[in-house]
Design an enzyme around this catalytic site. Structure first.
Site: not given
Ligand code: ADP
Ligand code: ADP
Ligand code: ZN
Length: 214
Positions: A13, A88, A127, A161, A172
């Site tokens: 994302k 979410r 990541r 992170r 998660r």
């Molecule tokens: P990822 O896309 O890798 O799951 P995020 O950066 O979106 O990670 O979220 C990291 C953490 O922040 C989540 O595991 C949760 O604890 C919190 N968080 C983020 N967005 C939300 C949301 N919309 N509702 C509840 N918790 C959230």
């Molecule tokens: P999200 O925001 O959904 O948690 P990220 O965009 O941070 O996910 O992507 C998670 C990890 O996977 C990052 O290290 C990113 O560089 C890698 N990544 C993202 N898209 C792809 C893909 N299509 N194929 C392989 N690796 C990817």
């Protein structure tokens, strides 16, 4: 145009949101980034969110909706918003509908990024991001062109992170399946759901999102 990128942790994302930002001038609204900033700043929201985030659980709807509501009052959101990591829960999705209506905005599409659970643990565990500009990288899938130097800003410091470890990722993922996956049906019922193959290469996913929004 206002869209949601919907998908589990590691789906891509943030990666795709940054590309859309660069190419379309849209604004990325990442609740994860906003909550991490609150934790770093030591604000009241940050103090409440910190332990929950470290445990890989969801921060309360009330806190997250409050943060988003405030963000939507800034003028730049009129350029179009990419919601990344929000909503979410169904309660957040309902609150978003109400917030957008209230602010005279609307939701155009929800792009669901489908990725296998096994791939997600690898994506998240590998990541890292540039400390200077926030560009995202991966140990095997997306390394900087020059080792140790950010492609975008030339920075040489990177960070990982605290919650990007295999154990927390599984927590998660559980939260995703229990609380967030129901949004797929929620938005399908609204006629807004588009699906892309998040297992494809980054460029191919970008192309599929472009086609889904055209
Ligand atoms: P990822 O896309 O890798 O799951 P995020 O950066 O979106 O990670 O979220 C990291 C953490 O922040 C989540 O595991 C949760 O604890 C919190 N968080 C983020 N967005 C939300 C949301 N919309 N509702 C509840 N918790 C959230
Ligand atoms: P999200 O925001 O959904 O948690 P990220 O965009 O941070 O996910 O992507 C998670 C990890 O996977 C990052 O290290 C990113 O560089 C890698 N990544 C993202 N898209 C792809 C893909 N299509 N194929 C392989 N690796 C990817
Ligand atoms: Zn950088």
């Amino acid at each position: 145009m206002n869209i949601i990128l919907l998908g589990p942790p590691g789906a891509g994302k943030g990666t795709q949101a940054r590309i859309l930002m660069e190419r379309k001038g849209m604004v990325q609204l990442s609740t994860g980034d906003m909550l991490r900033a609150a934790v770093a700043a030591g604000s009241e929201v940050g103090r409440k969110a910190r332990a929950v985030m470290e445990a890989g659980q969801l921060v309360s709807d009330e806190i997250v909706i409050g943060v988003v509501s405030e963000r939507l009052d800034a003028p730049d959101v009129r350029q179009g918003v990419i919601f990344d990591g929000f909503p979410r829960t169904v309660a957040q999705a309902e609150a978003l509908d109400a917030l957008l209506a209230d602010k005279g905005m609307s939701l155009d599409a929800v792009v669901s990024m489908e990725v296998d659970d096994e791939a997600l643990v690898d994506r998240v565990s590998g990541r890292f991001t540039c400390a200077g500009c926030g560009e995202g990288y991966h140990d095997t899938h997306k390394r900087p062109a020059v080792e140790g130097v950010c492609d975008k800003c030339g920075g040489t410091e990177f960070k990982r992170r605290a919650d990007d470890n295999a154990e927390t990722v599984r927590e998660r993922l559980n939260a995703y399946h229990a609380e967030t996956a129901p949004l797929i049906d929620f938005y399908r019922a609204q006629g807004k759901l588009r699906t892309v193959d998040g297992m494809a290469e980054i460029d191919e996913v970008t192309a599929q999102i472009g086609a889904a929004l055209a």
